[in-house]
Design a protein around this motif. Sequence first.
Motif, short mmCIF file in Angstrom:
data_model
loop_
_atom_site.label_atom_id
_atom_site.label_comp_id
_atom_site.label_asym_id
_atom_site.label_seq_id
_atom_site.Cartn_x
_atom_site.Cartn_y
_atom_site.Cartn_z
N GLY A 100 0.65 -1.17 -0.01
CA GLY A 100 0.04 0.17 -0.13
C GLY A 100 0.86 1.17 -0.13
N GLY A 101 2.06 1.01 -0.13
CA GLY A 101 3.00 2.34 -0.01
C GLY A 101 4.00 2.48 -1.37
N THR A 102 4.92 3.38 -1.41
CA THR A 102 5.87 3.52 -2.32
C THR A 102 7.10 2.86 -1.87
OG1 THR A 102 4.60 5.79 -2.89
CG2 THR A 102 6.88 5.31 -3.64
N PRO A 103 7.94 2.07 -2.76
CA PRO A 103 9.23 1.41 -2.51
C PRO A 103 10.10 2.14 -3.06
CG PRO A 103 8.09 0.11 -4.05
CD PRO A 103 6.94 1.26 -3.88
N ALA A 104 11.21 2.38 -2.50
CA ALA A 104 12.28 3.12 -2.75
C ALA A 104 13.88 2.25 -2.25
CB ALA A 104 12.57 4.52 -2.26
N LEU A 105 14.77 2.66 -2.79
CA LEU A 105 15.99 1.74 -2.53
C LEU A 105 17.19 3.21 -2.57
CD1 LEU A 105 17.68 -0.71 -1.95
CD2 LEU A 105 18.25 -0.98 -4.33
N ASN A 106 17.93 3.09 -1.50
CA ASN A 106 19.00 4.00 -1.33
C ASN A 106 20.29 3.49 -1.18
OD1 ASN A 106 20.49 5.64 1.14
ND2 ASN A 106 19.97 6.91 -0.33
N LEU A 107 21.31 4.15 -1.90
CA LEU A 107 22.66 3.83 -1.74
C LEU A 107 23.73 4.92 -1.31
CD1 LEU A 107 24.93 1.72 -2.17
CD2 LEU A 107 25.02 2.47 -4.54
N ASN A 108 24.45 4.61 -0.27
CA ASN A 108 25.53 5.63 0.25
C ASN A 108 26.95 5.27 -0.01
OD1 ASN A 108 23.99 8.13 1.48
ND2 ASN A 108 22.87 6.41 2.28
N ILE A 109 27.47 6.01 -0.37
CA ILE A 109 29.30 5.65 -0.75
C ILE A 109 29.96 6.90 0.05
CG2 ILE A 109 30.91 5.19 -2.17
CD1 ILE A 109 28.84 4.33 -4.30
N PRO A 110 30.57 6.70 1.17
CA PRO A 110 31.39 7.68 2.02
C PRO A 110 32.79 7.55 1.44
CG PRO A 110 30.99 5.71 3.20
CD PRO A 110 30.33 5.39 2.12
N ILE A 111 33.38 8.54 1.22
CA ILE A 111 34.89 8.84 0.78
C ILE A 111 35.38 9.67 2.10
CG2 ILE A 111 36.45 9.57 -0.60
CD1 ILE A 111 34.48 9.23 -2.86
N LEU A 112 36.39 8.94 2.79
CA LEU A 112 36.64 9.77 4.13
C LEU A 112 38.35 10.29 4.06
CD1 LEU A 112 38.16 7.80 6.30
CD2 LEU A 112 36.15 6.77 6.03
N ASP A 113 38.43 11.17 4.83
CA ASP A 113 39.95 11.71 5.10
C ASP A 113 39.89 11.84 6.61
OD1 ASP A 113 42.74 12.45 4.26
OD2 ASP A 113 42.00 14.16 5.53
N ALA A 114 40.61 11.17 7.36
CA ALA A 114 40.53 11.28 9.09
C ALA A 114 41.98 11.20 9.66
CB ALA A 114 39.43 10.12 9.59
N ASP A 115 42.04 11.82 10.76
CA ASP A 115 43.37 11.65 11.58
C ASP A 115 43.14 11.90 12.95
OD1 ASP A 115 43.82 14.70 12.47
OD2 ASP A 115 43.58 15.00 10.38
N ILE A 116 43.93 11.29 13.72
CA ILE A 116 43.78 11.32 15.26
C ILE A 116 45.14 11.70 15.97
CG2 ILE A 116 41.85 9.64 15.30
CD1 ILE A 116 44.13 7.69 16.45
N GLY A 117 44.86 12.19 17.16
CA GLY A 117 46.32 12.56 17.75
C GLY A 117 45.84 12.54 19.17
N PHE A 118 47.00 12.06 19.92
CA PHE A 118 47.11 12.06 21.64
C PHE A 118 48.57 11.92 21.99
CE2 PHE A 118 47.15 7.59 20.07
CZ PHE A 118 48.09 6.92 21.07
#
Length: 329
Positions: A100-118
């Motif tokens: 009884g509803g509208t179907p959909a499909l989602n795709l997410n592709i993340p591209i990251l750049d990260a750094d940590i320090g301690f």
Amino acid sequence: MQQSTNYKLGAFCMAACLSISAPQAHALEGGTSAYLLGSRDSFAGIVPGAGTYVGMDFITFSGSIAGLSLGGLPIAADTDVDVNLIKLSFTHVFGSTLWGGTPALNLNIPILDADIGFQAISGPLAGDDISDETSGIGDITITPMVGWHSGMLHYSAGLSIFVPTGSYSTASVDIPGRSIDALSNGKNIWSIQPVLSMTHFNPKTGREFSGATSFLFSENNEATDYQTAPAFTLEATAMQHLPSGWAFGGSGYWYEQLKDDSGTGADNTRAALGVDSLRSRAFGLGPIITYSDEMFGRPVSFKLKYYKEFGVKRRFESDVLWFNATMTF
């Protein structure tokens, strides 16, 4: 309102991002969850008409945490993280009916750049300033969903599946080089997140109230024997839409782990940090601005939002700046 249709279509595409992979940076192994908090905001409950919606997100956040586990390595020190993310989002809404509803499909592709320090406070690296960085494709997310409409009320149900596509390796310490290799692009685990979203939108007044509730379940990370406990998330947004296509409002979220983490990796982290529990919690709140119009004959939407986290426990406490652009095809 004359532009209510454009609001719905454009804003849905931004809301239909639904989820995003975060870098393997406690509770919460790595200090972050698979789902990036605050992803569901304006028009979260709306699934629009058939079509393809393409979005791009630019996200930057920085945070700190007093001890965590990275790649199986407990770090008993104040740790800072800086992350820049580009996320590509593709949503296809089918021209058919399901339950009884509208179907959909989602795709997410993340591209990251990260750094940590301690600054190391124990072991052979004690007193040294330690840092690490990583970049590349993270864990992608696939979300099938179905949406329904009843007057000014719109609601949807979905299931986000976090796929461990990002590169991952357990942490290693280079004592002669006074460095570590701990950050990975992915979390090395499958996770699922059932979600229910709802939007009440009055096209005459332009007032919108949206909310979403979800539960995140993750499998055990066999590389570190760390089982992240299930978590509950509640997100809410209130907006005032104007005939010009602009909208202004506020958005927030509440994240809470339902129990403590388990496994050898969690036991080692508790012992290293000298704590009894690793259950995590976070609250976030901030402003949101959107604009809907047409470009090249296509509906297009832009969104800018900022979250300030508070009341955070056992995960990175972050400031998040988020920009989205979405076009309908």
